[in-house]
Design an enzyme around this catalytic site. Structure first.
Site, PDB file in Angstrom:
ATOM      1  N   ASP A  62       5.374  -6.621  -7.469  1.00 58.40           N
ATOM      2  CA  ASP A  62       6.488  -5.787  -7.064  1.00 58.40           C
ATOM      3  C   ASP A  62       6.272  -4.317  -7.326  1.00 58.40           C
ATOM      4  O   ASP A  62       7.173  -3.531  -7.144  1.00 58.40           O
ATOM      5  CB  ASP A  62       7.742  -6.213  -7.810  1.00 58.40           C
ATOM      6  CG  ASP A  62       7.520  -6.162  -9.304  1.00 58.40           C
ATOM      7  OD1 ASP A  62       6.731  -5.316  -9.758  1.00 58.40           O
ATOM      8  OD2 ASP A  62       8.104  -6.963 -10.009  1.00 58.40           O
ATOM      9  N   TYR A 293      12.845 -11.460 -13.779  1.00 60.43           N
ATOM     10  CA  TYR A 293      11.960 -12.444 -14.388  1.00 60.43           C
ATOM     11  C   TYR A 293      12.774 -13.176 -15.434  1.00 60.43           C
ATOM     12  O   TYR A 293      13.320 -12.541 -16.347  1.00 60.43           O
ATOM     13  CB  TYR A 293      10.768 -11.771 -15.063  1.00 60.43           C
ATOM     14  CG  TYR A 293       9.730 -11.284 -14.089  1.00 60.43           C
ATOM     15  CD1 TYR A 293       8.873 -12.181 -13.466  1.00 60.43           C
ATOM     16  CD2 TYR A 293       9.618  -9.935 -13.794  1.00 60.43           C
ATOM     17  CE1 TYR A 293       7.926 -11.735 -12.566  1.00 60.43           C
ATOM     18  CE2 TYR A 293       8.664  -9.483 -12.895  1.00 60.43           C
ATOM     19  CZ  TYR A 293       7.819 -10.397 -12.284  1.00 60.43           C
ATOM     20  OH  TYR A 293       6.881  -9.954 -11.403  1.00 60.43           O
ATOM     21  N   PRO A 369       3.362 -12.849 -15.431  1.00 61.64           N
ATOM     22  CA  PRO A 369       3.728 -11.835 -14.449  1.00 61.64           C
ATOM     23  C   PRO A 369       4.498 -10.666 -15.051  1.00 61.64           C
ATOM     24  O   PRO A 369       4.439  -9.560 -14.527  1.00 61.64           O
ATOM     25  CB  PRO A 369       4.605 -12.597 -13.456  1.00 61.64           C
ATOM     26  CG  PRO A 369       5.056 -13.806 -14.172  1.00 61.64           C
ATOM     27  CD  PRO A 369       4.004 -14.141 -15.170  1.00 61.64           C
TER      28      PRO A 369
HETATM   29  C1  LIG Z   1       5.821 -14.775  -8.529  1.00 61.14           C
HETATM   30  C2  LIG Z   1       4.791 -13.766  -8.788  1.00 61.14           C
HETATM   31  C3  LIG Z   1       5.157 -12.577  -9.357  1.00 61.14           C
HETATM   32  C4  LIG Z   1       4.220 -11.625  -9.615  1.00 61.14           C
HETATM   33  N1  LIG Z   1       4.631 -10.468 -10.158  1.00 61.14           N
HETATM   34  C5  LIG Z   1       3.735  -9.489 -10.340  1.00 61.14           C
HETATM   35  C6  LIG Z   1       4.129  -8.231 -10.794  1.00 61.14           C
HETATM   36  O1  LIG Z   1       5.278  -8.002 -11.059  1.00 61.14           O
HETATM   37  N2  LIG Z   1       3.203  -7.278 -10.938  1.00 61.14           N
HETATM   38  C7  LIG Z   1       1.922  -7.512 -10.645  1.00 61.14           C
HETATM   39  O2  LIG Z   1       1.141  -6.577 -10.732  1.00 61.14           O
HETATM   40  N3  LIG Z   1       1.502  -8.691 -10.242  1.00 61.14           N
HETATM   41  C8  LIG Z   1       2.382  -9.699 -10.072  1.00 61.14           C
HETATM   42  N4  LIG Z   1       1.982 -10.919  -9.642  1.00 61.14           N
HETATM   43  C9  LIG Z   1       0.584 -11.198  -9.547  1.00 61.14           C
HETATM   44  C10 LIG Z   1      -0.016 -10.682  -8.314  1.00 61.14           C
HETATM   45  O3  LIG Z   1       0.600 -11.202  -7.176  1.00 61.14           O
HETATM   46  C11 LIG Z   1      -1.436 -11.117  -8.357  1.00 61.14           C
HETATM   47  O4  LIG Z   1      -1.990 -10.787  -9.597  1.00 61.14           O
HETATM   48  C12 LIG Z   1      -2.220 -10.436  -7.285  1.00 61.14           C
HETATM   49  O5  LIG Z   1      -1.701 -10.798  -6.040  1.00 61.14           O
HETATM   50  C13 LIG Z   1      -3.657 -10.854  -7.401  1.00 61.14           C
HETATM   51  O6  LIG Z   1      -4.372 -10.363  -6.324  1.00 61.14           O
HETATM   52  P1  LIG Z   1      -5.616 -11.131  -5.787  1.00 61.14           P
HETATM   53  O7  LIG Z   1      -6.033 -10.401  -4.579  1.00 61.14           O
HETATM   54  O8  LIG Z   1      -6.594 -11.300  -6.871  1.00 61.14           O
HETATM   55  O9  LIG Z   1      -5.137 -12.613  -5.449  1.00 61.14           O
HETATM   56  P2  LIG Z   1      -4.011 -13.144  -4.456  1.00 61.14           P
HETATM   57  O10 LIG Z   1      -2.965 -12.157  -4.236  1.00 61.14           O
HETATM   58  O11 LIG Z   1      -3.646 -14.476  -4.974  1.00 61.14           O
HETATM   59  O12 LIG Z   1      -4.774 -13.306  -3.089  1.00 61.14           O
HETATM   60  C14 LIG Z   1      -5.702 -14.336  -2.855  1.00 61.14           C
HETATM   61  C15 LIG Z   1      -5.857 -14.503  -1.355  1.00 61.14           C
HETATM   62  O13 LIG Z   1      -6.922 -15.390  -1.100  1.00 61.14           O
HETATM   63  C16 LIG Z   1      -6.539 -16.351  -0.161  1.00 61.14           C
HETATM   64  N5  LIG Z   1      -7.300 -17.563  -0.442  1.00 61.14           N
HETATM   65  C17 LIG Z   1      -7.172 -18.398  -1.484  1.00 61.14           C
HETATM   66  N6  LIG Z   1      -8.062 -19.365  -1.406  1.00 61.14           N
HETATM   67  C18 LIG Z   1      -8.794 -19.146  -0.292  1.00 61.14           C
HETATM   68  C19 LIG Z   1      -9.858 -19.831   0.328  1.00 61.14           C
HETATM   69  N7  LIG Z   1     -10.384 -20.935  -0.191  1.00 61.14           N
HETATM   70  N8  LIG Z   1     -10.357 -19.318   1.470  1.00 61.14           N
HETATM   71  C20 LIG Z   1      -9.844 -18.196   2.014  1.00 61.14           C
HETATM   72  N9  LIG Z   1      -8.830 -17.523   1.479  1.00 61.14           N
HETATM   73  C21 LIG Z   1      -8.308 -18.002   0.323  1.00 61.14           C
HETATM   74  C22 LIG Z   1      -5.066 -16.534  -0.363  1.00 61.14           C
HETATM   75  O14 LIG Z   1      -4.466 -16.985   0.819  1.00 61.14           O
HETATM   76  C23 LIG Z   1      -4.629 -15.102  -0.723  1.00 61.14           C
HETATM   77  O15 LIG Z   1      -4.281 -14.356   0.402  1.00 61.14           O
HETATM   78  C24 LIG Z   1       2.884 -11.887  -9.345  1.00 61.14           C
HETATM   79  C25 LIG Z   1       2.502 -13.084  -8.751  1.00 61.14           C
HETATM   80  C26 LIG Z   1       3.445 -14.030  -8.458  1.00 61.14           C
HETATM   81  C27 LIG Z   1       3.054 -15.325  -7.797  1.00 61.14           C
HETATM   82  C1  LIG Z   2       1.591  -2.636 -12.143  1.00 65.64           C
HETATM   83  O1  LIG Z   2       2.377  -3.073 -11.175  1.00 65.64           O
HETATM   84  C2  LIG Z   2       3.512  -3.686 -11.641  1.00 65.64           C
HETATM   85  C3  LIG Z   2       4.052  -4.454 -10.618  1.00 65.64           C
HETATM   86  O2  LIG Z   2       4.814  -5.281 -11.255  1.00 65.64           O
HETATM   87  C4  LIG Z   2       4.472  -2.698 -12.160  1.00 65.64           C
HETATM   88  O3  LIG Z   2       5.739  -3.229 -12.519  1.00 65.64           O
HETATM   89  C5  LIG Z   2       3.826  -2.345 -13.337  1.00 65.64           C
HETATM   90  O4  LIG Z   2       4.610  -1.466 -14.048  1.00 65.64           O
HETATM   91  C6  LIG Z   2       2.449  -1.821 -13.045  1.00 65.64           C
HETATM   92  N1  LIG Z   2       1.788  -1.857 -14.184  1.00 65.64           N
HETATM   93  C7  LIG Z   2       2.429  -1.861 -15.193  1.00 65.64           C
HETATM   94  C8  LIG Z   2       2.708  -3.119 -15.875  1.00 65.64           C
HETATM   95  O5  LIG Z   2       2.896  -0.846 -15.573  1.00 65.64           O
END
Ligand SMILES: Cc1cc2nc3c(=O)[nH]c(=O)nc-3n(C[C@H](O)[C@H](O)[C@H](O)COP(=O)(O)OP(=O)(O)OC[C@H]3O[C@@H](n4cnc5c(N)ncnc54)[C@H](O)[C@@H]3O)c2cc1C
Ligand SMILES: *[C@@H]1O[C@H](CO)[C@@H](O)[C@H](O)[C@H]1NC(C)=O
Ligand SMILES: *[C@@H]1O[C@H](CO)[C@@H](O)[C@H](O)[C@H]1NC(C)=O
Ligand SMILES: *[C@@H]1O[C@H](CO)[C@@H](O)[C@H](O)[C@H]1NC(C)=O
Length: 716
Positions: A62, A293, A369
């Protein structure tokens, strides 16, 4: 052929097309699209695939921290994110029995020109995709509904920079197969299909379904692969790597709602810490939405470590929130998105295989998260990796710099887990009854963690250790990550290092270059200096020239510049070559920028500065955008850059900045040899004759290229 990591191989349907790419990115979440943005900038032939057929339109992460915003700005779209986001400037920091204690600014004042802000992941993805399209001339597009089936590394080829050692077989899914299932059973879109509480769709089954259809497979030969495929990373599993750490039994619900409430601070980021019902974190968002949260104290995972999902509904989660916020009331009509989470604190054992396949983002570290780092830190992983891969792939940098990806990022991931563990414990602990209550969490402890957390969380406390990319004392292998990093090319004692660091107390080596206002010497236009450090793959040498009008200082500057401009200098032997992208054929991969401290009115660019600081090219004339001054702007006031950077206004200093804005070295104008050694230690220096590389051997050519008009014209 020696191979690793084969999975889910099966009968294929006739012959499959075979293609080659420089880089294949698996997963188009925040980490994957950041990697793709760098690849677009560096002009590499790149593909990015994702198994899902839609991007995330709401929910998920977010917000962005200050460092993430700086990164987006360096890529050229910070302004878009900034305009749309909901900025969090004030932050009432904790509640006892729901009593406001005090307020703190969300980002510590003076640390960054950009404050942390909230904006949902779907918008951020949109900005990235537009940027990738622009810089790749529409050649890099996210291919959705594509699943990798197998991955093999031919180990006999990993040392050969021209080879394509990684083979990945892809399968194309139909619309229907690629659609994420909605498991929550409610009308509101939920994120449960990605939550770690439940099993995901069986990918092997999906792949098998494609075998019957013609034209649904492809074999890709890649120089490099980046696995950005999230917490359940297929790439990681296929390589046989693991995440270390325990899943704890803390479960959190997440809801994005438009709340109706008498709770006064609903538009400020804050935490409520209730005595018996757990904790609640409030994060204001765009369009009157609020992210909650909510700790779910009433569900516990079963023996197999999974929670009972029938219990987890929006009503159940919201009821928990109501109990925590009591005696205030809260209700809602609109829920944009919701999910539930089981917190696992884990970090990957390996971040790369043979420096050919890399893992980034949630694929190598997961955490609760509410510390809110997932998206920030995932993007930051690829911000660290992208330029290194780009420069190595183009033959500009030495392949050994790729080892610093693991040494730099794994430690950050571990620090985050440590921080998160502490934070999570404080969050889910019960408040102390009094000073003798050792089991409880004291409010002071909580508040201190929250403030510290903010520092950590804004992403500006990152400090990379010694390697051939960061010249500081200490053992490069001492960073506890298990990768054999090349040592600094200049051995430095602690005392030497402190002396050098004292030349620029506000520019700590290993940390990112902070930003203050300076003026264009030629036009008086004010700039945040960081804006002159865009993510285009170049290193920069920043010459703090000091007082250019002092005869003594002028001599020092001229002597430094003479060495810089000598034929054997790294500057003339690091021409990026190639085609298109920002590394256009004529530019050195090292840009020289100057900030002087004399009065702008008394100073003339062409008269007072050696040519190498504002180089001439026949096609474009002199460079008017390389020399800056620390002086008062007509409209924007005084940036006081020398003072803020802690640099002496008479004598100045020299700073090397990496393409990701991290400070690599600080020294005196007399220390040219160390600057040269730095670039010899990480770049592939070549000799050029008339702009054409003659040999990659480290001997200096007799003379630099000369323009036909007789003006010495460094090809730069
Ligand atoms: C409910 C929730 C709340 C969150 N709140 C926060 C927050 O407040 N602040 C924050 O910073 N982060 C938050 N996060 C975490 C954040 O969403 C993740 O840390 C971030 O998206 C990680 O990025 P990423 O690119 O590593 O992985 P992801 O965003 O998980 O992306 C992975 C991608 O790979 C694709 N994929 C997976 N497997 C395969 C495969 N085998 N082949 C091809 N494609 C594949 C998926 O479809 C996806 O698009 C939250 C996550 C969730 C679920
Ligand atoms: C990173 O992004 C998050 C998204 O949740 C934001 O709230 C946060 O403040 C940023 N980093 C932090 C924990 O400060
Ligand atoms: C961009 O792509 C278009 C269409 O393929 C092509 O005509 C154009 O020359 C390309 N431009 C550059 C700068 O590569
Ligand atoms: C600096 O000023 C010169 C002269 O007006 C101009 O050509 C150049 O684009 C400016 N560059 C920057 C970065 O301000």
């Amino acid at each position: 052929m020696a191979t690793v990591g084969i999975s889910a191989t099966g009968e294929t349907n006739g012959t499959q097309p075979t293609t080659t790419v420089d880089v294949l990115i698996i997963g188009a979440g925040p980490a994957g699209i950041m990697a793709a943005a760098w690849m677009a900038r560096m002009g590499l032939k790149t593909r990015i695939i994702d198994k899902r057929n839609t991007k995330v339109f709401c929910g998920q992460a977010d917000g962005l921290n200050a460092r993430s915003l700086e990164m987006l700005d360096s890529l050229g779209f910070g302004d878009r994110a900034w305009k749309e986001a909901n900025h969090m400037i004030e932050n009432p920091d904790e509640y006892g029995i729901i009593r406001r204690s005090d307020r703190v600014p969300d980002t510590p004042v003076g640390l960054s020109r950009l404050q942390q802000s909230t904006l949902h992941q779907g918008r951020i993805e949109r900005f990235f995709l537009d940027n990738i399209k622009k810089y790749s001339n529409d050649t890099i597009k996210v291919e959705r509904g594509v699943l990798p089936e197998s991955l093999e590394i031919d180990q006999s080829k990993v040392e050969d920079q021209n080879a394509y050692p990684v083979t990945v077989k892809l399968r194309f899914l139909t619309e229907e197969e690629a659609a994420p299932r909605q498991l929550g059973g409610s009308k509101v879109s939920d994120g449960l299909f990605r939550s770690n509480l439940f099993q995901e769709a069986d990918e092997d089954a999906l792949i098998r379904q494609t075998y019957g259809r013609a034209g649904t497979g492809e074999t890709v030969h890649a120089k490099y692969v980046i696995g950005c495929d999230g917490a359940r990373s297929w790439t990681r599993t296929t390589l046989g790597f693991e995440l270390e750490g325990e899943a704890t039994d803390m479960i959190w619900g997440v809801m994005d709602i438009i709340p109706f409430t008498d709770f006064p601070d609903i538009r400020c980021r804050c935490a409520i810490h209730s005595a018996t019902h757990g904790s609640l974190m409030i994060i204001p968002r765009e369009n009157n939405l609020v992210r909650l949260y909510i700790q779910l104290v009433e569900v516990k995972p079963d023996a197999s470590g999974r929670a009972d999902r029938t219990k987890i509904t929006p009503d159940f989660i919201f009821n928990a929130a109501k109990k925590i916020i009591d005696p205030y009331k809260i209700d809602y009509e609109v829920c944009d998105w919701w999910t539930a989470y089981q917190i696992g604190q884990r970090v990957g054992t390996n971040f790369d295989a043979h420096q050919r396949v890399f893992l980034a983002g949630d694929a190598v570290h997961t955490h609760s998260p509410k510390a809110g780092q997932g998206m920030n830190i995932s993007m930051q992983d690829c911000y660290n990796l992208g330029w290194k891969l780009g420069l190595v792939c183009r033959g500009i940098a030495q392949p050994n710099i790729l080892k610093t990806y693991q040494s730099e990022r794994r430690r950050i991931a571990r620090d985050l887990i440590d921080f998160d563990n502490r934070f999570a414990r404080l969050f889910s602990g019960r408040p102390a009854k009094d000073i003798l209550d050792a089991e409880g969490v004291s409010m002071d402890e909580f508040k201190e963690a929250f403030v510290q957390g903010n520092m950590f969380a804004c992403g500006l406390s990152v400090n990379y250790g010694p390697s051939n990319l960061v010249l500081k004392p200490g053992n490069a292998e001492d960073q506890g990550d298990g990768s054999a990093v090349a040592p600094p090319s200049v051995a430095m004692s602690e005392a030497d290092f402190s002396r050098k660091q004292a030349l620029a107390t506000g520019i700590p080596v290993g940390m990112r270059f902070n930003s203050f206002q300076v003026l264009n010497q030629s036009s008086a236009q004010p700039w945040q200096f960081q804006q002159r450090l865009p993510a285009d793959g170049r290193f920069r040498v920043v010459l703090f020239a000091g007082n250019i009008h002092s005869a003594q200082q002028k001599e020092r500057i001229e002597s430094f510049c003479a060495k810089l401009d000598a034929p054997g200098s790294f500057l003339h032997r690091s021409i990026s070559g190639g085609d298109g992208g920002v590394c256009d054929g004529l530019h050195s991969v090292v840009e020289i920028l100057t900030i002087h401290s004399a009065k702008r009115w008394d100073t003339e660019l062409l008269r007072d500065f050696p040519e190498v600081l504002h180089p001439f090219r026949k096609a474009t004339g002199w460079s008017y955008d390389k020399v800056y001054v620390d002086d008062v702007s007509y409209h924007e006031g005084f940036g006081d850059a020398y003072k803020n950077y802690g640099v002496d206004k008479e004598r100045g200093c020299v700073v090397i900045v990496r393409p990701d804005q991290y400070v690599a070295w600080v020294g005196e104008l007399e220390d040219f040899d160390e600057v040269q050694a730095y670039f010899e230690g990480c770049l592939v220096l070549k000799d050029y004759k008339n702009g054409v590389a003659s040999s990659p051997v480290a001997v200096s050519s007799p003379e630099g290229p000369v323009a036909t008009n007789g003006i010495s014209m460094p090809v730069r």
